[in-house]
Design a protein around this motif. Structure first.
Motif, PDB file in Angstrom:
ATOM      1  N   UNK A 145      33.978  17.214 -37.125  1.00  0.00           N
ATOM      2  CA  UNK A 145      33.317  16.503 -36.023  1.00  0.00           C
ATOM      3  C   UNK A 145      34.268  16.313 -34.850  1.00  0.00           C
ATOM      4  N   UNK A 146      35.519  16.023 -35.145  1.00  0.00           N
ATOM      5  CA  UNK A 146      36.510  15.853 -34.075  1.00  0.00           C
ATOM      6  C   UNK A 146      36.766  17.188 -33.364  1.00  0.00           C
ATOM      7  N   UNK A 147      36.781  18.278 -34.112  1.00  0.00           N
ATOM      8  CA  UNK A 147      36.974  19.600 -33.512  1.00  0.00           C
ATOM      9  C   UNK A 147      35.864  19.919 -32.517  1.00  0.00           C
ATOM     10  N   UNK A 148      34.643  19.538 -32.854  1.00  0.00           N
ATOM     11  CA  UNK A 148      33.511  19.743 -31.937  1.00  0.00           C
ATOM     12  C   UNK A 148      33.748  18.991 -30.631  1.00  0.00           C
ATOM     13  N   UNK A 149      34.207  17.752 -30.749  1.00  0.00           N
ATOM     14  CA  UNK A 149      34.458  16.946 -29.557  1.00  0.00           C
ATOM     15  C   UNK A 149      35.578  17.535 -28.706  1.00  0.00           C
TER      16      UNK A 149
ATOM     17  N   UNK B 118      34.581  20.938 -27.255  1.00  0.00           N
ATOM     18  CA  UNK B 118      33.271  20.933 -26.605  1.00  0.00           C
ATOM     19  C   UNK B 118      32.419  22.060 -27.193  1.00  0.00           C
ATOM     20  N   UNK B 119      32.373  22.096 -28.522  1.00  0.00           N
ATOM     21  CA  UNK B 119      31.686  23.153 -29.264  1.00  0.00           C
ATOM     22  C   UNK B 119      30.391  22.625 -29.868  1.00  0.00           C
ATOM     23  N   UNK B 120      29.580  23.548 -30.334  1.00  0.00           N
ATOM     24  CA  UNK B 120      28.342  23.189 -31.024  1.00  0.00           C
ATOM     25  C   UNK B 120      28.505  23.209 -32.533  1.00  0.00           C
ATOM     26  N   UNK B 121      29.525  23.885 -33.007  1.00  0.00           N
ATOM     27  CA  UNK B 121      29.717  24.099 -34.442  1.00  0.00           C
ATOM     28  C   UNK B 121      31.208  24.110 -34.739  1.00  0.00           C
TER      29      UNK B 121
ATOM     30  N   UNK C 232      31.848  21.078 -42.499  1.00  0.00           N
ATOM     31  CA  UNK C 232      31.455  21.551 -41.187  1.00  0.00           C
ATOM     32  C   UNK C 232      30.671  20.496 -40.448  1.00  0.00           C
ATOM     33  N   UNK C 233      30.473  20.764 -39.188  1.00  0.00           N
ATOM     34  CA  UNK C 233      29.643  19.899 -38.358  1.00  0.00           C
ATOM     35  C   UNK C 233      28.876  20.802 -37.406  1.00  0.00           C
ATOM     36  N   UNK C 234      27.610  20.506 -37.239  1.00  0.00           N
ATOM     37  CA  UNK C 234      26.776  21.302 -36.356  1.00  0.00           C
ATOM     38  C   UNK C 234      25.578  21.871 -37.087  1.00  0.00           C
ATOM     39  N   UNK C 235      24.850  22.709 -36.399  1.00  0.00           N
ATOM     40  CA  UNK C 235      23.585  23.257 -36.883  1.00  0.00           C
ATOM     41  C   UNK C 235      23.694  23.987 -38.206  1.00  0.00           C
TER      42      UNK C 235
END
Length: 86
Positions: A11-15, A18-21, A44-47
């Protein structure tokens, strides 16, 4: 779960990116000589995170393996191809 450290990292990597996954890969199985030959999606985090969790990628010949061996992060627009191939 939400407090799983690997999920927090994803989740932190997404932030940050600025990624979706985002996925977190850990070393998987080793060959008879003890050399690691695969990576496993730990979190993972995302769709696609649920579809990718537990998926194993060979180090040889995979994008995940190339990233692992180089030690350099990678962003890609092609994460959906990994889900379709599973």
């Amino acid at each position: 779960g939400a407090l799983d450290p690997m999920c927090v990292i994803a989740k932190r990597a997404i932030e940050v990116a600025d990624a979706e996954e985002a996925i977190v890969l850990l070393t998987g199985s080793a060959d008879p000589d003890g050399l690691v030959d695969s990576l496993v999606v730990s979190a993972g985090a995302g769709t696609f995170s649920d579809a990718l969790r537990g998926r194993c990628f060979p180090i040889a010949g995979s994008v995940a393996g190339t990233v692992f061996l180089s030690g350099e992060p990678l962003t890609t627009d092609e994460v959906d191809q990994y889900v379709q191939d599973s």
